[in-house]
Design a protein around this motif. Structure first.
Motif, PDB file in Angstrom:
ATOM      1  N   UNK A 104      16.056   8.627 -35.456  1.00 57.90           N
ATOM      2  CA  UNK A 104      15.742   8.285 -34.074  1.00 57.90           C
ATOM      3  C   UNK A 104      14.198   8.405 -33.969  1.00 57.90           C
ATOM      4  N   UNK A 105      13.533   7.090 -33.471  1.00 56.08           N
ATOM      5  CA  UNK A 105      12.299   7.017 -33.312  1.00 56.08           C
ATOM      6  C   UNK A 105      11.767   7.449 -31.922  1.00 56.08           C
ATOM      7  N   UNK A 106      12.544   7.385 -30.906  1.00 55.59           N
ATOM      8  CA  UNK A 106      12.060   7.471 -29.618  1.00 55.59           C
ATOM      9  C   UNK A 106      13.121   8.452 -28.793  1.00 55.59           C
ATOM     10  N   UNK A 107      13.092   9.673 -29.202  1.00 59.94           N
ATOM     11  CA  UNK A 107      13.849  10.670 -28.514  1.00 59.94           C
ATOM     12  C   UNK A 107      13.600  10.888 -26.837  1.00 59.94           C
ATOM     13  N   UNK A 108      14.691  11.187 -26.303  1.00 61.76           N
ATOM     14  CA  UNK A 108      14.504  11.364 -24.779  1.00 61.76           C
ATOM     15  C   UNK A 108      14.360  13.043 -24.830  1.00 61.76           C
ATOM     16  N   UNK A 109      13.482  13.298 -23.600  1.00 61.27           N
ATOM     17  CA  UNK A 109      13.220  14.628 -23.504  1.00 61.27           C
ATOM     18  C   UNK A 109      14.416  15.420 -23.531  1.00 61.27           C
ATOM     19  N   UNK A 110      14.247  16.563 -24.416  1.00 57.78           N
ATOM     20  CA  UNK A 110      15.253  17.835 -24.543  1.00 57.78           C
ATOM     21  C   UNK A 110      14.909  19.044 -24.212  1.00 57.78           C
ATOM     22  N   UNK A 111      15.819  19.888 -24.515  1.00 63.19           N
ATOM     23  CA  UNK A 111      15.566  21.593 -24.046  1.00 63.19           C
ATOM     24  C   UNK A 111      15.227  22.104 -25.351  1.00 63.19           C
ATOM     25  N   UNK A 112      14.738  23.316 -25.130  1.00 62.89           N
ATOM     26  CA  UNK A 112      14.022  24.059 -26.452  1.00 62.89           C
ATOM     27  C   UNK A 112      15.607  24.599 -27.306  1.00 62.89           C
ATOM     28  N   UNK A 113      15.523  24.469 -28.569  1.00 62.39           N
ATOM     29  CA  UNK A 113      16.310  24.955 -29.340  1.00 62.39           C
ATOM     30  C   UNK A 113      16.794  26.537 -29.146  1.00 62.39           C
ATOM     31  N   UNK A 114      15.620  27.416 -28.720  1.00 68.70           N
ATOM     32  CA  UNK A 114      15.910  28.655 -28.425  1.00 68.70           C
ATOM     33  C   UNK A 114      16.858  28.804 -27.312  1.00 68.70           C
ATOM     34  N   UNK A 115      16.675  28.197 -26.366  1.00 63.72           N
ATOM     35  CA  UNK A 115      17.518  28.250 -24.991  1.00 63.72           C
ATOM     36  C   UNK A 115      18.817  27.733 -25.416  1.00 63.72           C
ATOM     37  N   UNK A 116      19.250  26.774 -26.098  1.00 69.42           N
ATOM     38  CA  UNK A 116      20.627  26.527 -26.458  1.00 69.42           C
ATOM     39  C   UNK A 116      21.036  27.765 -27.334  1.00 69.42           C
ATOM     40  N   UNK A 117      20.356  28.130 -28.294  1.00 76.47           N
ATOM     41  CA  UNK A 117      20.926  29.136 -29.329  1.00 76.47           C
ATOM     42  C   UNK A 117      21.155  30.378 -28.383  1.00 76.47           C
ATOM     43  N   UNK A 118      20.348  30.756 -27.451  1.00 77.49           N
ATOM     44  CA  UNK A 118      20.917  31.967 -26.531  1.00 77.49           C
ATOM     45  C   UNK A 118      21.864  31.778 -25.729  1.00 77.49           C
ATOM     46  N   UNK A 119      21.909  30.454 -25.289  1.00 72.94           N
ATOM     47  CA  UNK A 119      23.472  29.986 -24.410  1.00 72.94           C
ATOM     48  C   UNK A 119      24.390  30.249 -25.153  1.00 72.94           C
ATOM     49  N   UNK A 120      24.515  29.851 -26.566  1.00 72.50           N
ATOM     50  CA  UNK A 120      25.609  29.625 -27.264  1.00 72.50           C
ATOM     51  C   UNK A 120      26.003  31.356 -27.793  1.00 72.50           C
ATOM     52  N   UNK A 121      25.036  32.002 -28.058  1.00 69.92           N
ATOM     53  CA  UNK A 121      25.293  33.326 -28.364  1.00 69.92           C
ATOM     54  C   UNK A 121      25.994  33.993 -27.261  1.00 69.92           C
ATOM     55  N   UNK A 122      25.320  33.908 -26.087  1.00 67.86           N
ATOM     56  CA  UNK A 122      25.807  34.531 -24.915  1.00 67.86           C
ATOM     57  C   UNK A 122      27.337  34.015 -24.626  1.00 67.86           C
ATOM     58  N   UNK A 123      27.458  32.922 -24.484  1.00 69.89           N
ATOM     59  CA  UNK A 123      28.880  32.455 -24.475  1.00 69.89           C
ATOM     60  C   UNK A 123      30.032  32.874 -25.303  1.00 69.89           C
ATOM     61  N   UNK A 124      29.367  32.848 -26.754  1.00 67.92           N
ATOM     62  CA  UNK A 124      30.388  33.234 -27.786  1.00 67.92           C
ATOM     63  C   UNK A 124      30.860  34.737 -27.566  1.00 67.92           C
ATOM     64  N   UNK A 125      29.782  35.938 -27.161  1.00 70.53           N
ATOM     65  CA  UNK A 125      30.359  37.107 -26.959  1.00 70.53           C
ATOM     66  C   UNK A 125      30.949  37.338 -25.688  1.00 70.53           C
ATOM     67  N   UNK A 126      30.615  36.244 -24.687  1.00 72.96           N
ATOM     68  CA  UNK A 126      31.564  36.359 -23.250  1.00 72.96           C
ATOM     69  C   UNK A 126      32.997  35.724 -23.389  1.00 72.96           C
TER      70      UNK A 126
END
Length: 249
Positions: A189-211
């Motif tokens: 992919x040469x022209x990516x669209x703005x994304x969110x930080x991997x840390x925020x995604x990782x934190x959301x995933x872990x919180x959701x998993x434990x929840x």
């Protein structure tokens, strides 16, 4: 507690390793890159075991399980995966088959094996990293989208089976949109669209998993996009998906 994370040398997987280590959870990380794993292990404040495997190979999936089945794993995070950008007739078949092996077969094998162990002791967490791509078809990344749909639907079905059976085992699908990782480079992919930080995604995933959530959609934009997909027709969604993907080429 102890967690096994695949694809933990960069992006979401690496950040999940950091977050879990700060919670005092020991880690086993698995990937093809021995050097990067050792570098990460030295920086984390818990005991970290590294296992070098190529999970696109079926035998390596079983090898990883054999090496960890007696470790009393509490958490399995299936994060390893990749994508490829381009028209279906342009992406090499070998690349797509390798993607299917890693994104689907490896996730299925490890989920199946550890699920059986977790059910025996009636505890444990499985977090499968899917994608918002799993909710629709994806022109110009057709195989990648299809693989993530498999991961999402498999996870949802197992979640309901566990709920209906009264099990204390939890399984969750993490479905982020575009994330700022090395994914784009590997996917061509040469022209990516703005994304969110991997840390925020990782934190959301872990919180959701434990929840105990079945699906985690990190960020307000992703939640609104998901709701929009439910309201639009399939032909319109295909056109919209193609338009969005074509900007990446």
């Amino acid at each position: 507690m102890k967690a096994l994370i695949t694809g933990a040398t960069s992006g979401i997987g690496r950040d999940m390793a950091v977050i879990l280590s700060r919670m005092g959870i020991d880690l086993i990380i698995a990937s093809r890159d021995t050097k990067k794993m050792r570098q990460i292990a030295r920086r984390l404040p818990v005991h970290v075991k590294t296992i070098t495997v190529d999970l696109s190979k079926e035998s390596h999936c079983y090898f990883l399980y054999e090496q960890t089945k007696n470790e009393d794993i509490d958490i399995l995070i299936n994060n390893a995966g990749f994508g490829a950008f381009g028209y279906s007739w342009e992406v090499p078949l070998e690349t797509e088959c390798n993607m299917i092996d890693l994104n689907i077969r490896a996730v299925h094998i490890l989920t199946k094996l550890f699920l059986a162990d977790f059910r025996k002791k009636d505890r444990g967490y499985i977090l499968n990293v899917a994608s918002s791509a799993g909710f629709l078809a994806g022109p110009l990344m057709s195989t990648y989208y299809a693989t993530k749909s498999y991961v999402l639907r498999l996870t949802e079905a197992i979640h309901e089976e566990l709920r209906q059976s009264g099990s204390n085992v939890k399984i969750t699908a993490l479905c982020p949109g575009h994330v700022e990782t090395g994914f784009d480079a590997r996917a061509n992919v040469r022209h990516s669209i703005g994304g969110v930080s991997s840390y925020k995604v990782a934190k959301a995933g872990i919180d959701g998993m434990f929840g105990g959530k079945v699906v985690v959609l990190p960020g307000l934009l992703m939640k609104l996009t998901y709701l929009g997909e439910k309201c639009l027709s399939e032909p319109l969604m295909l056109k919209a998906a193609y338009h969005a993907q074509s900007k990446k080429g």
